[in-house]
Design a protein around this motif. Structure first.
Motif, mmCIF file in Angstrom:
data_model
loop_
_atom_site.group_PDB
_atom_site.id
_atom_site.type_symbol
_atom_site.label_atom_id
_atom_site.label_comp_id
_atom_site.label_asym_id
_atom_site.label_seq_id
_atom_site.Cartn_x
_atom_site.Cartn_y
_atom_site.Cartn_z
ATOM 1 N N UNK A 106 0.839 -1.204 0.000
ATOM 2 C CA UNK A 106 0.000 0.000 0.000
ATOM 3 C C UNK A 106 0.876 1.258 0.000
ATOM 4 N N UNK A 107 1.898 1.273 0.832
ATOM 5 C CA UNK A 107 2.781 2.440 0.895
ATOM 6 C C UNK A 107 3.499 2.653 -0.435
ATOM 7 N N UNK A 108 3.904 1.552 -1.078
ATOM 8 C CA UNK A 108 4.602 1.665 -2.359
ATOM 9 C C UNK A 108 3.702 2.278 -3.424
ATOM 10 N N UNK A 149 7.878 -4.619 -5.255
ATOM 11 C CA UNK A 149 6.492 -4.212 -5.538
ATOM 12 C C UNK A 149 6.446 -3.527 -6.897
ATOM 13 N N UNK A 150 5.676 -4.111 -7.814
ATOM 14 C CA UNK A 150 5.531 -3.505 -9.137
ATOM 15 C C UNK A 150 4.387 -2.493 -9.099
ATOM 16 N N UNK A 151 4.693 -1.283 -9.499
ATOM 17 C CA UNK A 151 3.712 -0.197 -9.506
ATOM 18 C C UNK A 151 3.706 0.442 -10.880
ATOM 19 N N UNK A 152 2.520 0.591 -11.464
ATOM 20 C CA UNK A 152 2.401 1.248 -12.760
ATOM 21 C C UNK A 152 1.892 2.673 -12.566
ATOM 22 N N UNK A 202 12.936 -1.265 -3.462
ATOM 23 C CA UNK A 202 11.792 -2.124 -3.180
ATOM 24 C C UNK A 202 10.615 -1.917 -4.106
ATOM 25 N N UNK A 203 10.730 -0.963 -5.056
ATOM 26 C CA UNK A 203 9.628 -0.660 -5.973
ATOM 27 C C UNK A 203 10.148 -0.733 -7.410
#
Length: 286
Positions: free
Chosen positions: A59-61, A90-93, A105-106
């Motif tokens: 969630x934070x990422x 953590x994969x974030x788009x 970490x992201x």
């Protein structure tokens, strides 16, 4: 109000959310200085009176990358309950035009997601289940097992293809296409070809393909050893009628004195050594 919000969001809160609950920027900074809150990124905080769980980490990422960021890939798969363990990275788009910086970490992906491919789950933006499946399956740690499980329990192949085609050109798209093609109507044929390649690579002889036994065609037959091998594609292809027919066929072949082994496409891809050992054990026992 703030306590309830923090509890429902894994201990993570943004500055704007805290302000909506009545806290000033000064009050937030005071909590950080006192050690009660931990700053995860600019404008994102963790209330440090509880464990920093995987859910809090993901969630934070996502929240640290703005309102239009979404969890994708294996992070989304875990969030939606498709995988047991959360990924370390953590994969974030984020939107294609954005100025978010990379953080430890992201893993940032930059592309514009269609509204049809994003949902909100437990207050977090994530990719929809079909897009999550085709993306996560193409990642290391995903694979055909993820597709197989999703097709059995959660979605259908047409939805996966639609999500894939809306997002062509993304990272992992060619690998996802190959998985979907294997899961399509030719899944059983592809599984048979995999079995043949596996037998040849293992130097196992004495077999023929598409042989008839008591009126039924068997995928691979060791006639001298009296061992019949049946190959299944993805499990979702088996409807009630197919299931009943397969059991009648298997019982008839077994009553004719043959040992019947059944393997799935997933067995052949994920556990080839185990498949070979079972075949060798069966033909040596005869």
């Amino acid at each position: 109000m703030l306590d309830d919000y923090v509890r429902r969001h894994d201990g993570v809160v943004t500055l704007s959310q805290a302000q909506q609950c009545g806290l000033s920027r000064f009050a937030v900074n005071r909590r950080v200085r006192s050690g009660h809150w931990r700053q995860c990124a600019r404008g994102v905080f963790f209330v440090d009176d509880r464990p920093f769980t995987d859910a809090a980490r993901i969630r934070a990422a996502v929240w640290s990358n703005g309102d239009r960021a979404a969890a994708t890939g294996l992070a989304a798969a875990w969030w939606l309950g498709l995988t047991r363990f959360a990924p370390d990275l953590v994969e974030v788009t984020v939107p294609r035009v954005s100025n978010h910086i990379r953080r430890p970490g992201i893993r940032l992906r930059r592309r514009d997601l269609a509204p049809a491919d994003v949902i909100e789950r437990n207050g977090l933006r994530v990719t929809t289940l079909p897009l999550t499946v085709v993306e996560a399956a193409a990642r290391r740690g995903g694979g055909p097992k993820l597709v197989d499980q999703a097709l059995q329990r959660h979605t259908d192949l047409s939805a996966l293809w639609a999500a894939h085609l809306r997002n062509k050109g993304r990272h992992g798209s060619p690998a996802a296409r190959r998985l979907l093609q294997a899961a399509d109507v030719g899944a059983r044929s592809e599984a048979e070809r995999l079995m043949i390649r596996l037998l040849r690579a293992g130097k196992i002889t004495g077999w023929k393909v598409n042989q008839r036994v008591v009126g039924y065609e068997v995928d691979v037959l060791f006639r001298d050893a009296k061992v019949a091998i049946e190959i299944d594609g993805f499990a979702f292809h088996s409807g009630a009628d197919d299931f009943q027919h397969d059991r009648i066929k298997q019982n008839a072949i077994a009553l004719a004195g043959y040992q019947v082994l059944r393997f799935t496409w997933l067995d052949l891809v994920e556990y080839p050594d185990r498949v070979l050992k079972e075949v060798e054990r069966a033909i040596c026992a005869r």
